[in-house]
Design a protein around this motif. Sequence first.
Motif, PDB file in Angstrom:
ATOM      1  N   SER A   1       0.887  -1.216   0.090  1.00  0.00           N
ATOM      2  CA  SER A   1      -0.107   0.069  -0.006  1.00  0.00           C
ATOM      3  C   SER A   1       0.925   1.331  -0.042  1.00  0.00           C
ATOM      4  CB  SER A   1      -0.933   0.044   1.217  1.00  0.00           C
ATOM      5  OG  SER A   1      -1.495   1.355   1.335  1.00  0.00           O
ATOM      6  N   GLU A   2       0.349   2.060  -0.527  1.00  0.00           N
ATOM      7  CA  GLU A   2       1.319   3.652  -0.589  1.00  0.00           C
ATOM      8  C   GLU A   2       0.573   4.263   0.642  1.00  0.00           C
ATOM      9  OE1 GLU A   2       0.766   5.680  -4.209  1.00  0.00           O
ATOM     10  OE2 GLU A   2       1.980   4.186  -5.319  1.00  0.00           O
ATOM     11  N   SER A   3       0.087   3.836   1.634  1.00  0.00           N
ATOM     12  CA  SER A   3      -0.272   4.671   2.819  1.00  0.00           C
ATOM     13  C   SER A   3       0.015   3.612   3.974  1.00  0.00           C
ATOM     14  CB  SER A   3      -1.819   4.789   2.879  1.00  0.00           C
ATOM     15  OG  SER A   3      -2.381   3.450   2.814  1.00  0.00           O
TER      16      SER A   3
ATOM     17  N   PHE B   1       7.398   5.526   3.178  1.00  0.00           N
ATOM     18  CA  PHE B   1       6.715   4.623   2.296  1.00  0.00           C
ATOM     19  C   PHE B   1       7.803   3.814   1.364  1.00  0.00           C
ATOM     20  CE2 PHE B   1       5.733   4.290  -2.355  1.00  0.00           C
ATOM     21  CZ  PHE B   1       4.717   3.299  -2.290  1.00  0.00           C
ATOM     22  N   TYR B   2       7.589   2.637   0.978  1.00  0.00           N
ATOM     23  CA  TYR B   2       8.310   2.006  -0.239  1.00  0.00           C
ATOM     24  C   TYR B   2       7.277   1.135  -1.019  1.00  0.00           C
ATOM     25  CZ  TYR B   2       7.688  -1.890   3.072  1.00  0.00           C
ATOM     26  OH  TYR B   2       6.931  -2.649   4.137  1.00  0.00           O
TER      27      TYR B   2
ATOM     28  N   ILE C   1      13.485   3.237  -2.294  1.00  0.00           N
ATOM     29  CA  ILE C   1      12.725   3.778  -1.243  1.00  0.00           C
ATOM     30  C   ILE C   1      12.771   5.461  -1.499  1.00  0.00           C
ATOM     31  CG2 ILE C   1      12.274   4.023   1.199  1.00  0.00           C
ATOM     32  CD1 ILE C   1      13.471   1.454   1.592  1.00  0.00           C
ATOM     33  N   LYS C   2      11.897   5.771  -2.333  1.00  0.00           N
ATOM     34  CA  LYS C   2      11.659   7.152  -2.646  1.00  0.00           C
ATOM     35  C   LYS C   2      11.760   8.264  -1.588  1.00  0.00           C
ATOM     36  CE  LYS C   2      10.277   6.648  -7.384  1.00  0.00           C
ATOM     37  NZ  LYS C   2      11.555   6.790  -7.991  1.00  0.00           N
TER      38      LYS C   2
ATOM     39  N   PRO D   1      19.394   5.142  -1.621  1.00  0.00           N
ATOM     40  CA  PRO D   1      18.174   5.621  -2.040  1.00  0.00           C
ATOM     41  C   PRO D   1      18.438   7.009  -2.971  1.00  0.00           C
ATOM     42  CG  PRO D   1      17.678   4.928   0.182  1.00  0.00           C
ATOM     43  CD  PRO D   1      19.120   4.565   0.137  1.00  0.00           C
ATOM     44  N   SER D   2      19.630   7.625  -2.574  1.00  0.00           N
ATOM     45  CA  SER D   2      19.624   9.069  -2.982  1.00  0.00           C
ATOM     46  C   SER D   2      20.295   8.601  -4.559  1.00  0.00           C
ATOM     47  CB  SER D   2      20.444   9.585  -2.079  1.00  0.00           C
ATOM     48  OG  SER D   2      21.974   9.045  -2.129  1.00  0.00           O
ATOM     49  N   GLN D   3      20.696   7.407  -4.836  1.00  0.00           N
ATOM     50  CA  GLN D   3      21.175   6.898  -6.062  1.00  0.00           C
ATOM     51  C   GLN D   3      20.305   5.938  -6.935  1.00  0.00           C
ATOM     52  OE1 GLN D   3      25.269   5.459  -5.271  1.00  0.00           O
ATOM     53  NE2 GLN D   3      25.711   7.176  -4.246  1.00  0.00           N
ATOM     54  N   ASN D   4      20.684   5.183  -7.636  1.00  0.00           N
ATOM     55  CA  ASN D   4      20.072   4.450  -8.647  1.00  0.00           C
ATOM     56  C   ASN D   4      19.315   3.334  -7.681  1.00  0.00           C
ATOM     57  OD1 ASN D   4      20.192   5.559 -10.830  1.00  0.00           O
ATOM     58  ND2 ASN D   4      22.167   4.480 -11.517  1.00  0.00           N
TER      59      ASN D   4
END
Length: 606
Positions: free
Chosen positions: A457-459, A519-520, A537-538, A563-566
Motif C-alpha cells: 500500500s502507498e499509505s 513509504f516503499y 525507497i523514494k 536511495p539517493s542514487q539508483n
Amino acid sequence: MAFLSSSIKKVFLFALVMCCGHFAMAQLKATTIESASDLGNNCFQITPDIDGQVGGVWFDYPIDFSNDFTIAYQNYFGNDNDGADGMALVFKLTPDIVIGGSGGGLGYEGIPSSLIIEFDTHNNPSREDPSFDHIALMSNGSSYHTLATNLSGPVNPLVDGGVNIEDDLLHDVKVEWIATTKTLNVYFDCQLRLSKTQDFKSSIFNNDNAVYFGFVGATGAKHNRQEVCLNRVSFIEDFIASDETICLGESILKDVSIHNGITYSWEPSASVSDPNSANPMLSPTVDTRYTVSITDLCGETFKEFINVTIAGNSIVPRFNPIPNVCEGESLVLPSTSLEGITGAWSPEPDNTKTTEYTFYPDPGQCAAPTTVIVNVLIPTFNIPAGICEGEQLSPLPTTSIEGIVGSWLPELNNKTPTVYTFTPDVGQCAHSVSRRIDIYSTEALSLKTVILPDSFSESRTIEMHVTGGSGFYEYQLDEGVWQSEAVFENVSRCNQHDVGVRDVYSCAAEVREVVDLIFYPKFFTPNGDGYHEFWNIKCLETHPEAVVFIYNRHGALLKQIKPSQNGWDGTYRGTSLPDGSYWFVAHYKDENNENKELRGYFALKR
C-alpha cells in the motif's frame, strides 16, 4: 400475529432473493467427489496439500460440441515446485459423478469416452512426461503420452520458458471450442499454448449432443493444494448475471464480478449507481435490458445481459399507533397492515426495553419493509457515567425523562464508584433502575504511537495507545476531526503527522506527538518496458546517509543500494532474478539525526 425469528428471517430473505436476487451458478449444479470441496463463489479445492489425494467437481449442464463455447477459469497449482501431481479439465459422455486414478493418473485415468486437458505438475517417467510442468490434450482416460490417445502436446504452459507453475500464483486458463472449424484452443496466462483440430463429437462422443464437464486432480507421494475458480461458462446464460423482477421504486444490487475481472461498464447508465462498478445498484423505473461489458486480466472483453422487469408499485405498510407499554406488560404487534399486507416482525417482541421493530412483508406483495418504535416505560436519566477525582457530584434528578417521579439511594459519594438505585413512587407504570457512577483517575495521559507498515500500500496506519486519565479518549490526526477510534488508516506517506489524544471527561490534559512515515513500493517490473524498472525507497532519496540491504527469501544478501542514487534492477551479479518476494532492511537518520531502521518486503514481477 407473526414474529420473525432469526431462522424465519433467513427463510424470508432467501425467498426475497429467489424472487428478486441473483444466485451465482443458478443453472449449473456442482457436485464434488472424494477430497474435493466447495469453497464458495464458484471456487473449488480439488486436493488438499496432502499426499495420496484424489478429487473432482462435476457440473450437470450438458454441452453440445455442435456449438461454440468458452470456459474460462483460474487454476492454483500450489507453492511447491517439487509437489504433485496436477489437475485436468475433463469432458465426458455420461453425467455420473466419477473419479479416476490417483497420482500420475490426475483423477481422470480410466474415465471412458473422455476428452482431457491436463495440467501435469510432476514428472512421471513411466508416462513419458517431460521434465517441465506441461499441458497436454488426452483422450479416453489414458494418461500415457506415448499412446495414440495423446492427441496434442505435451507443451510448456509458460511462454518465457519457465518450468514450474506451482508458484503460489493464480493462473488464467481459457478453453475455447470453435465448432465451424472443429478447433479446440487452450490459453494459459493469456497466451495460446495448445490448439487441436479434430471432430471430437464423432471421434470421442459418438455424435451425442450432451457432453458433461468437470475438474479433477490428484496427489501422490508428493503433494500440493490445488484449486480452481470459474470465471465464465459461455453456454450458461445466467452464470454471471440473471434476470430480475422488482417492484416500482425499488432498487436491486447486482454483482457480476469475476475473479479475474478488471473493468466493468454498464449500459444504459442512467439508472445505475456506478456504471463502472462490478456490483452497482440498479434503479430502473421501466422494464430495462442492461448490457455489462467485462474486461478480464487478459484484455478480453465480453458482454452479459440482464433484463429487469418492473412488477408494480411498492407499498409502505401502515399501522395504527402502538401505545406505550409498561415494563413486563404483554406486547402484541399486528401481523397485517391497514392496507391488508401480511408479514412478520423482527426482532421478537421485548417488553423490557424500548425497541425499533421492522415489518417484513410476505413475498409477492410489492410492499417495502417498514419500522415502528414501541416505547417501554422504563425510567431513564441524563446521569454522567463518571466524574473526575475530587469533582463535585451534582444531585441526581428525582424525575425521569419520561416524567416518572421517585427517589435515589444511597447518598452521593464523589470518592468511590457507587451504584445508585432509583425507586419510583407507588402507582406509576415503572420499576426500579440502577445506575453506576465511576470515579475517574486524573493521572496524566501517556501516548505511544505505533506505525503499521503495509508493503502493498502507498499509505500507512497509525495506532495510538494511551494510558492515564479516565480511560475514555478521543483522537485527532493533523488537527482534523476528533474521533473515538484510536486508529488512523490510509495516512499519506513520506510526511510528518501531528497526532493528539484528549480525555473525554477532561480528567487529564491533552497530549500531542509528531510521527514520521516512510513509504516503499509494493512491487516493481524490470522487464524493459520503461515502467517500474528499478525498486527504491523514494521517501529516503533526500537522506544521503541512507543505505538499503536487499535479501532473497533464504536470507542471502543480493544488493546494497543508496536511495539517493539508483535503485535495484532485479539482478544479482548480472543475472536477472526470478519473480517472487524479496526482503530489505533500510538504515537512515531522522530529522533529529537519530538512527532509524525499516524492514519489509516487496515483489518482483516481470
